[in-house]
Design a protein around this motif. Structure first.
Motif, PDB file in Angstrom:
ATOM      1  N   GLN A 176       0.763  -1.041   0.012  1.00 15.58           N
ATOM      2  CA  GLN A 176      -0.067  -0.083   0.126  1.00 15.58           C
ATOM      3  C   GLN A 176       0.837   1.229  -0.021  1.00 15.58           C
ATOM      4  OE1 GLN A 176      -2.297  -0.744   3.243  1.00 15.58           O
ATOM      5  NE2 GLN A 176      -4.056  -2.103   2.171  1.00 15.58           N
ATOM      6  N   ASP A 179       4.422   3.174  -4.431  1.00 21.39           N
ATOM      7  CA  ASP A 179       3.746   3.904  -5.574  1.00 21.39           C
ATOM      8  C   ASP A 179       4.377   3.681  -6.945  1.00 21.39           C
ATOM      9  OD1 ASP A 179       6.119   5.102  -5.218  1.00 21.39           O
ATOM     10  OD2 ASP A 179       5.274   7.078  -4.638  1.00 21.39           O
ATOM     11  N   ALA A 401     -10.690   3.131  -8.171  1.00 24.37           N
ATOM     12  CA  ALA A 401     -10.984   3.872  -6.988  1.00 24.37           C
ATOM     13  C   ALA A 401     -12.574   4.331  -7.123  1.00 24.37           C
ATOM     14  CB  ALA A 401     -10.123   5.093  -6.957  1.00 24.37           C
ATOM     15  N   CYS A 444      -4.657  17.294  -9.945  1.00 24.67           N
ATOM     16  CA  CYS A 444      -3.723  16.274 -10.386  1.00 24.67           C
ATOM     17  C   CYS A 444      -3.227  16.596 -11.743  1.00 24.67           C
ATOM     18  CB  CYS A 444      -4.648  15.006 -10.539  1.00 24.67           C
ATOM     19  SG  CYS A 444      -3.450  13.513 -10.676  1.00 24.67           S
ATOM     20  N   ARG A 448      -1.024  12.673 -16.048  1.00 24.48           N
ATOM     21  CA  ARG A 448      -1.461  11.659 -15.235  1.00 24.48           C
ATOM     22  C   ARG A 448      -2.725  11.089 -15.220  1.00 24.48           C
ATOM     23  NH1 ARG A 448      -1.003  11.361  -8.635  1.00 24.48           N
ATOM     24  NH2 ARG A 448      -1.641   9.374  -8.181  1.00 24.48           N
ATOM     25  N   GLN A 452      -4.379   7.686 -16.689  1.00 22.86           N
ATOM     26  CA  GLN A 452      -5.338   6.762 -15.752  1.00 22.86           C
ATOM     27  C   GLN A 452      -6.706   6.405 -16.377  1.00 22.86           C
ATOM     28  OE1 GLN A 452      -6.094   8.929 -12.062  1.00 22.86           O
ATOM     29  NE2 GLN A 452      -4.071   8.433 -11.067  1.00 22.86           N
ATOM     30  N   THR A 478      -9.651  13.834  -7.949  1.00 20.36           N
ATOM     31  CA  THR A 478      -8.979  14.089  -6.682  1.00 20.36           C
ATOM     32  C   THR A 478      -7.309  14.156  -6.907  1.00 20.36           C
ATOM     33  OG1 THR A 478      -8.536  11.982  -5.762  1.00 20.36           O
ATOM     34  CG2 THR A 478     -10.690  12.798  -5.614  1.00 20.36           C
ATOM     35  N   ALA A 479      -6.724  14.635  -5.550  1.00 21.05           N
ATOM     36  CA  ALA A 479      -5.220  14.747  -5.446  1.00 21.05           C
ATOM     37  C   ALA A 479      -4.740  13.591  -5.656  1.00 21.05           C
ATOM     38  CB  ALA A 479      -4.940  15.318  -4.347  1.00 21.05           C
ATOM     39  N   GLU A 480      -5.240  12.120  -5.455  1.00 24.48           N
ATOM     40  CA  GLU A 480      -4.637  10.914  -5.916  1.00 24.48           C
ATOM     41  C   GLU A 480      -4.970  10.545  -7.233  1.00 24.48           C
ATOM     42  OE1 GLU A 480      -6.809  11.501  -2.979  1.00 24.48           O
ATOM     43  OE2 GLU A 480      -4.795  11.832  -1.765  1.00 24.48           O
ATOM     44  N   GLY A 481      -5.843  11.037  -7.970  1.00 24.95           N
ATOM     45  CA  GLY A 481      -6.397  10.606  -9.209  1.00 24.95           C
ATOM     46  C   GLY A 481      -7.738  10.588  -9.584  1.00 24.95           C
ATOM     47  N   GLN A 483     -11.718   9.228  -9.528  1.00 18.85           N
ATOM     48  CA  GLN A 483     -12.405   8.073  -8.978  1.00 18.85           C
ATOM     49  C   GLN A 483     -13.724   8.166  -9.644  1.00 18.85           C
ATOM     50  OE1 GLN A 483     -12.863   8.051  -4.929  1.00 18.85           O
ATOM     51  NE2 GLN A 483     -11.068   9.127  -4.468  1.00 18.85           N
TER      52      GLN A 483
END
Length: 535
Positions: A176, A179, A401, A444, A448, A452, A478-481, A483
């Motif tokens: 987890q 990355d 996600a 983001c 990237r 995705q 989101t900041a993570e990518g 969803q």
């Protein structure tokens, strides 16, 4: 005069307590006794009824025993003390595992002694499997935490095993935190190598997954000895293949790209495994399907992850880690809070609102009934919220996600279903169209995000899923990518023909969001996907 009492159960002390008479009652737990009011001052009165029982503020520190924890529930929470021998009590700092009435796993510490992991068993067969599994690992020189002490009560089905506590991380935690793809491949390679050493020794871990391998310094330890079973060597090829496939099936479908190098790593330990990489890939697919079928059943019943309540006029399931006073307040009567919240969507069949209570923010989706005919047509079928709940956890299961669903409520009249409510975590972000057309507002990087999108279509194809309405507004950035949201139309396909047809529609719907240079770029990036779907 006969003493009066109310049936009250405190999960922290596992005994009945005298309380003033009242109208609310808690279900009588097994093997408990009543204590009349005159027996002494009450200790630890439960102040709430339901899944989040809390202690009264004046409650003293709780001292448990091996016997008292037999009645413990999922509400058991540290800190507390436990008396296991004639010495000083142990202090519990973490509940690592809870299976009520069967097994409790705790992290304990006592003054001047090193910390230990205590496994408390309330079925003789579970203790015997744990003890035998540890012995088999030691006999084959497989690294595992040292057993400090073990005890079995011959007069009752109670036993305990104490292991030395090893400071380290499980391979799942390492996975987890990684990355980069090469980092994750290296972590998975260590797990496959450890699995191969078990198989070479004729041992099989029935519940094999990354969380059952503990990485300490430069070596790996096998934990959860109850799942260890011994078999004649060399290990049967089908058994070894299926066990290795079970390990790989715990992870996202993208690991299928790594099956060939992982199989080569397995062969470095087991020279002649009796199966090739293609047979392993097929076994991984079977195991993934079997795991999802098993997990899907848990989504709608009481277990360690979910708390389920069923009544004549109401059915509810919620994540245990999300339950608390604020969420319970919302679930009791969501309608006024939906109306007072930030309205995100108002339609005939669904109303979506963002709700905030005591600093907690959720998105609540209410599935409406348009009239008597609509109510009758939906009454004997699973609600749309029921399907959304399953679809969201299917995406999470496959590594895609999506905002986490926290609770599902259905209004019922016996077997007839009426309105339904779905509570999800509130995720801050913007839609994909805004993120790419206005890069300054994107949390983001655009490059990237584009990659995705390609990965999303690839994963949907691998996992045989189609979204049904894949427009840019249903891709939350989101900041993570990215969803994926609005899962009402998500479908799982058994045959390749319907899957390709549905995904072609998803692809066409996605491309209609864009014009000019962005559309041309996405057409180029998604050309391999389009070619695969047209084959």
């Amino acid at each position: 005069m006969r003493p009066r009492w109310r049936v009250g159960f405190d999960p922290h002390t596992c005994i009945r307590h005298p309380t003033p008479s009242g109208k609310e009652y808690i279900k009588r737990p097994p093997l408990a006794t009543r204590i009349p009011r005159r027996a002494g001052p009450p200790v630890a009165v439960a102040t709430r009824i339901g899944p989040s029982l809390t202690k009264h503020p004046t409650m003293p520190a709780t001292l448990h025993t091996l016997d008292s924890l037999r009645l413990a529930t999922h509400d058991l929470a540290p800190p507390f003390s436990i008396q296991l021998d004639e010495g000083a009590p142990w202090h519990c700092s973490a509940v690592l595992r809870m299976l009520p009435g069967r097994r409790v796993v705790l992290r304990l510490k006592r003054a001047s002694e090193p910390p230990v992991v205590a496994k408390l068993f309330y079925r003789r067969k579970d203790y015997q499997r744990e003890y035998d599994g540890h012995q088999q690992l030691q006999q084959q020189a497989i690294d595992t935490p040292a057993m400090v002490h073990h005890y079995q009560n011959p007069e009752a089905e109670q036993a305990l095993v104490l292991y030395s506590f090893c400071a380290g991380q499980s391979l799942l935690q390492c996975w987890q935190q990684a990355d980069q793809a090469d980092q994750r491949l290296a972590i998975l390679g260590r797990a496959v190598e450890a699995c191969a050493h078990l198989h070479r020794a004729g041992l099989v871990q029935a519940d094999i997954h990354l969380d059952n391998f503990l990485a300490t310094d430069d070596h790996l330890q096998v934990i959860d000895c109850a799942g260890i079973s011994a078999h004649p060597t060399p290990l049967d090829a089908d058994r070894a293949r299926d066990n290795l496939a079970l390990l790989l099936a715990q992870l996202p479908a993208t690991v299928e790209d790594w099956i060939a190098p992982l199989w080569q790593g397995y062969r470095r330990v087991v020279a002649d495994p009796g199966f090739d990489s293609s047979a392993l890939a097929e076994a991984v697919q079977r195991m993934r399907t079997r795991r999802w079928q098993h997990y899907r059943k848990k989504l709608y019943r009481d277990c360690s992850e979910f708390h389920c309540q069923a009544r004549f006029n109401r059915w509810q399931v919620a994540r245990r880690d999300a339950l608390g006073p604020a969420l319970e307040q919302l679930l009791v009567n969501p309608d006024p809070l939906i109306e007072c919240g930030q309205l995100l969507k108002q339609g005939n069949t669904a109303t979506v609102s963002r709700v905030e209570i005591e600093g907690h923010r959720w998105v609540v989706k209410r599935y409406n009934l348009k009239g008597a005919g609509h109510a009758l047509s939906r009454g004997l079928r699973p609600s749309r919220a029921w399907h959304y709940w399953s679809n969201a956890y299917r995406l999470r299961f496959e590594g895609i996600a999506t905002p986490t669903p926290l609770a599902l409520v259905e209004e019922r009249f016996g077997p007839l279903r009426r309105r339904a409510f779905l509570v999800m975590e509130s995720v801050e972000g913007t839609d994909l169209h805004t993120a790419l057309s206005q890069p300054a507002r994107s949390p983001c990087p655009p490059e990237r995000l584009k990659q995705q999108v390609v990965d999303l279509f690839d994963t949907l194809y691998r996992t045989r899923l189609s979204h049904g309405d894949l427009k840019a507004s249903n891709l939350l950035v989101t900041a993570e990518g990215i969803q994926l949201i609005d899962l009402d139309s998500l479908r799982m396909h058994r045959r390749p023909g319907p899957l390709k047809s549905a995904l072609r529609k998803d692809l066409d719907r996605f491309l209609r969001n864009w014009e000019g240079a962005l559309r041309e770029e996405f057409e180029t990036l998604l050309a391999p996907v389009a070619k695969r779907l047209s084959a």
